[in-house]
Design an enzyme around this catalytic site. Structure first.
Site, PDB file in Angstrom:
ATOM      1  N   HIS A   1     -11.165 -38.234  20.186  1.00  0.00           N
ATOM      2  CA  HIS A   1     -11.302 -36.899  19.580  1.00  0.00           C
ATOM      3  C   HIS A   1     -12.498 -36.956  18.618  1.00  0.00           C
ATOM      4  O   HIS A   1     -12.337 -36.845  17.394  1.00  0.00           O
ATOM      5  CB  HIS A   1     -10.005 -36.527  18.857  1.00  0.00           C
ATOM      6  CG  HIS A   1      -9.875 -35.072  18.511  1.00  0.00           C
ATOM      7  ND1 HIS A   1     -10.821 -34.122  18.876  1.00  0.00           N
ATOM      8  CD2 HIS A   1      -8.908 -34.396  17.835  1.00  0.00           C
ATOM      9  CE1 HIS A   1     -10.426 -32.937  18.429  1.00  0.00           C
ATOM     10  NE2 HIS A   1      -9.275 -33.075  17.794  1.00  0.00           N
TER      11      HIS A   1
ATOM     12  N   ARG B   1     -11.526 -29.887  26.534  1.00  0.00           N
ATOM     13  CA  ARG B   1     -10.308 -30.584  26.081  1.00  0.00           C
ATOM     14  C   ARG B   1      -9.436 -30.831  27.308  1.00  0.00           C
ATOM     15  O   ARG B   1      -9.041 -29.885  27.998  1.00  0.00           O
ATOM     16  CB  ARG B   1      -9.553 -29.747  25.052  1.00  0.00           C
ATOM     17  CG  ARG B   1      -8.182 -30.308  24.738  1.00  0.00           C
ATOM     18  CD  ARG B   1      -7.531 -29.666  23.543  1.00  0.00           C
ATOM     19  NE  ARG B   1      -8.153 -30.081  22.304  1.00  0.00           N
ATOM     20  CZ  ARG B   1      -7.563 -29.992  21.103  1.00  0.00           C
ATOM     21  NH1 ARG B   1      -6.341 -29.505  20.985  1.00  0.00           N
ATOM     22  NH2 ARG B   1      -8.193 -30.387  20.016  1.00  0.00           N
TER      23      ARG B   1
ATOM     24  N   ARG C   1     -14.050 -28.833  10.205  1.00  0.00           N
ATOM     25  CA  ARG C   1     -14.217 -28.830  11.658  1.00  0.00           C
ATOM     26  C   ARG C   1     -15.316 -27.851  12.056  1.00  0.00           C
ATOM     27  O   ARG C   1     -16.147 -28.119  12.919  1.00  0.00           O
ATOM     28  CB  ARG C   1     -12.897 -28.422  12.357  1.00  0.00           C
ATOM     29  CG  ARG C   1     -11.741 -29.380  12.194  1.00  0.00           C
ATOM     30  CD  ARG C   1     -12.015 -30.722  12.854  1.00  0.00           C
ATOM     31  NE  ARG C   1     -12.401 -30.590  14.239  1.00  0.00           N
ATOM     32  CZ  ARG C   1     -11.556 -30.454  15.267  1.00  0.00           C
ATOM     33  NH1 ARG C   1     -10.256 -30.475  15.062  1.00  0.00           N
ATOM     34  NH2 ARG C   1     -11.996 -30.361  16.519  1.00  0.00           N
TER      35      ARG C   1
ATOM     36  N   GLN D   1     -13.263 -34.242  15.767  1.00  0.00           N
ATOM     37  CA  GLN D   1     -12.351 -34.302  14.616  1.00  0.00           C
ATOM     38  C   GLN D   1     -12.879 -35.264  13.560  1.00  0.00           C
ATOM     39  O   GLN D   1     -12.873 -34.969  12.356  1.00  0.00           O
ATOM     40  CB  GLN D   1     -10.963 -34.781  15.113  1.00  0.00           C
ATOM     41  CG  GLN D   1      -9.960 -35.018  14.004  1.00  0.00           C
ATOM     42  CD  GLN D   1      -9.541 -33.726  13.334  1.00  0.00           C
ATOM     43  OE1 GLN D   1      -9.178 -32.778  14.004  1.00  0.00           O
ATOM     44  NE2 GLN D   1      -9.586 -33.674  12.011  1.00  0.00           N
TER      45      GLN D   1
ATOM     46  N   CYS E   1      -5.236 -34.714  10.897  1.00  0.00           N
ATOM     47  CA  CYS E   1      -6.038 -33.839  11.769  1.00  0.00           C
ATOM     48  C   CYS E   1      -5.352 -32.501  12.027  1.00  0.00           C
ATOM     49  O   CYS E   1      -6.023 -31.531  12.364  1.00  0.00           O
ATOM     50  CB  CYS E   1      -6.350 -34.553  13.085  1.00  0.00           C
ATOM     51  SG  CYS E   1      -4.872 -35.068  13.981  1.00  0.00           S
TER      52      CYS E   1
ATOM     53  N   ASP F   1      -1.517 -39.009  12.071  1.00  0.00           N
ATOM     54  CA  ASP F   1      -1.477 -38.013  13.146  1.00  0.00           C
ATOM     55  C   ASP F   1      -0.059 -38.054  13.721  1.00  0.00           C
ATOM     56  O   ASP F   1       0.717 -38.977  13.411  1.00  0.00           O
ATOM     57  CB  ASP F   1      -2.538 -38.386  14.215  1.00  0.00           C
ATOM     58  CG  ASP F   1      -2.635 -37.378  15.354  1.00  0.00           C
ATOM     59  OD1 ASP F   1      -2.135 -36.242  15.199  1.00  0.00           O
ATOM     60  OD2 ASP F   1      -3.186 -37.725  16.412  1.00  0.00           O
TER      61      ASP F   1
HETATM   62  N1  NVA Z   1      -3.152 -36.972  18.887  1.00  0.00           N
HETATM   63  C1  NVA Z   1      -2.947 -35.548  18.923  1.00  0.00           C
HETATM   64  C2  NVA Z   1      -4.085 -34.839  18.264  1.00  0.00           C
HETATM   65  C3  NVA Z   1      -3.992 -33.345  18.229  1.00  0.00           C
HETATM   66  C4  NVA Z   1      -5.155 -32.699  17.575  1.00  0.00           C
HETATM   67  C5  NVA Z   1      -2.829 -35.100  20.368  1.00  0.00           C
HETATM   68  O1  NVA Z   1      -3.568 -35.596  21.220  1.00  0.00           O
HETATM   69  O2  NVA Z   1      -1.956 -34.287  20.652  1.00  0.00           O
HETATM   70  N1   CP Z   2      -6.945 -31.146  15.018  1.00  0.00           N
HETATM   71  C1   CP Z   2      -7.070 -30.436  16.143  1.00  0.00           C
HETATM   72  O1   CP Z   2      -7.835 -30.797  17.064  1.00  0.00           O
HETATM   73  O2   CP Z   2      -6.303 -29.334  16.170  1.00  0.00           O
HETATM   74  P1   CP Z   2      -6.088 -28.359  17.418  1.00  0.00           P
HETATM   75  O3   CP Z   2      -5.241 -29.113  18.422  1.00  0.00           O
HETATM   76  O4   CP Z   2      -5.388 -27.172  16.855  1.00  0.00           O
HETATM   77  O5   CP Z   2      -7.433 -28.027  17.998  1.00  0.00           O
END
Ligand code: NVA
Ligand code: CP
Length: 307
Positions: free
Chosen positions: A130, A103, A292, A133, A264, A224
């Site tokens: 992502h 990540r 997930r 997800q 998500c 989101d």
């Molecule tokens: N769009 C959000 C998703 C978090 C799971 C982010 O990137 O922070």
């Molecule tokens: N939806 C998701 O990826 O959540 P986290 O940021 O908690 O991993």
């Protein structure tokens, strides 16, 4: 599926429609207990440069359920946090691990890891995509409607990483996908173009500033946060811009009667979604979060050659 063994998942566009269907079917069978693939002695590494609850814990739980082990490579406790070149880190981790989930911010970073390592590299969220997800999201839709092709998914809000993978994922499974964003927050044009070419004449890919046009008749409403990780300083100024794109009771009223609501998570109640809709009877958000783990268990088993 032999074709997925050893493969990366950097973008959902890395998968064919058959491979996507195979992962969704495997995830459903794992969830129901029909199959229990095992990858004993395999080691998953996690490199997370952004916060995570679901992805970190669901990947870890999934790997344990496969009989494998997990090493959390916290960037601040490794040389990654001190700036060791990605190419060097990737070549070294490749010698210790069997699969690596990352990540981070730039999509080019996961691509660079994949270029320098032979083990499967899994995108656990970048600024661009992502994909893990969306495997869980589509599993959730499939278990609700017992089909995906021909249904309509509507995404409201920021044209961000989650929106990008959702657009590609829906195109792959033959779902119509409609994305409503304020002007200036549309999804990446190259991703929309790719999704249209994947969808062909099987399904529609629509991007519009009009939330009503996007919601009417939809089978799933998805949102989101309006400011993603790394954009926290923009959060306040975005609220009035995004307000017409909130998933609330009146938005839900114009969707199909059978529509389900997805997010998500983490969510900002009162911003992109109301408390009432999140906790309401059409919400499938908690099943989605559970999925997930099943979806990633299927993915890990597939790239490790066990499913
Ligand atoms: N769009 C959000 C998703 C978090 C799971 C982010 O990137 O922070
Ligand atoms: N939806 C998701 O990826 O959540 P986290 O940021 O908690 O991993």
């Amino acid at each position: 599926m032999a074709a997925l063994k050893g493969r990366n998942l950097l973008s959902l566009a890395d998968l064919t429609a058959d491979e996507m269907q195979h992962l969704l079917t495997t995830a459903a069978k794992i969830k129901s207990g029909e199959i229990n693939p095992q990858c004993p002695q395999k080691i998953l590494g996690l490199v997370f440069k952004k916060a995570s609850t679901r992805t970190r814990v669901s990947f870890t739980a999934a790997m344990y359920k496969l009989g494998g082990q997990v090493i959390d490579l916290n960037a601040n406790l490794t040389q990654i946090g001190r700036g060791e070149p990605t190419a060097d880190t990737a070549r070294v981790l490749d010698r210790y691990l069997d699969v690596l989930a990352i990540r981070t911010f730039a999509q080019t970073e996961v691509e660079e890891f994949a270029h320098h390592a032979d083990i499967p590299i899994l995108n656990a969220l970048t600024d661009l995509e992502h994909p893990c997800q969306i495997l869980a999201d589509l599993q959730t839709v499939q278990e609700e409607f017992d089909q995906l092709a021909g249904l309509t998914m509507t995404y409201l809000g920021d044209g961000n990483n989650v929106a990008h993978s959702l657009i590609l994922g829906c195109a792959l499974v033959g779902m119509n996908v409609r994305v409503a964003t304020p002007a200036g927050y549309e999804p990446d044009e190259a991703i929309v173009k790719k999704a249209k070419s994947i969808a062909g004449d099987r399904s529609e890919v629509m991007v519009t500033p009009d939330p009503k046009a996007a919601i009417e008749g939809a089978h799933a409403l998805y949102t989101d946060v309006w400011a993603s990780m790394g954009q926290e300083d923009l959060a306040e100024t975005r609220i009035p811009v995004f307000e017409p794109y909130q998933i609330n009771e009146s938005a839900l009223a114009i969707a199909d009667k059978s529509a389900i609501v997805l997010h998500c998570l983490p969510a900002h109640r009162g911003e992109e979604i109301t408390e009432g809709v999140m906790e309401g009877k059409q919400s499938r958000i908690w099943n989605e979060a559970e999925n997930r783990m099943h979806a990633q268990q299927a993915l890990l088993a597939a790239v490790l050659g066990a499913a």
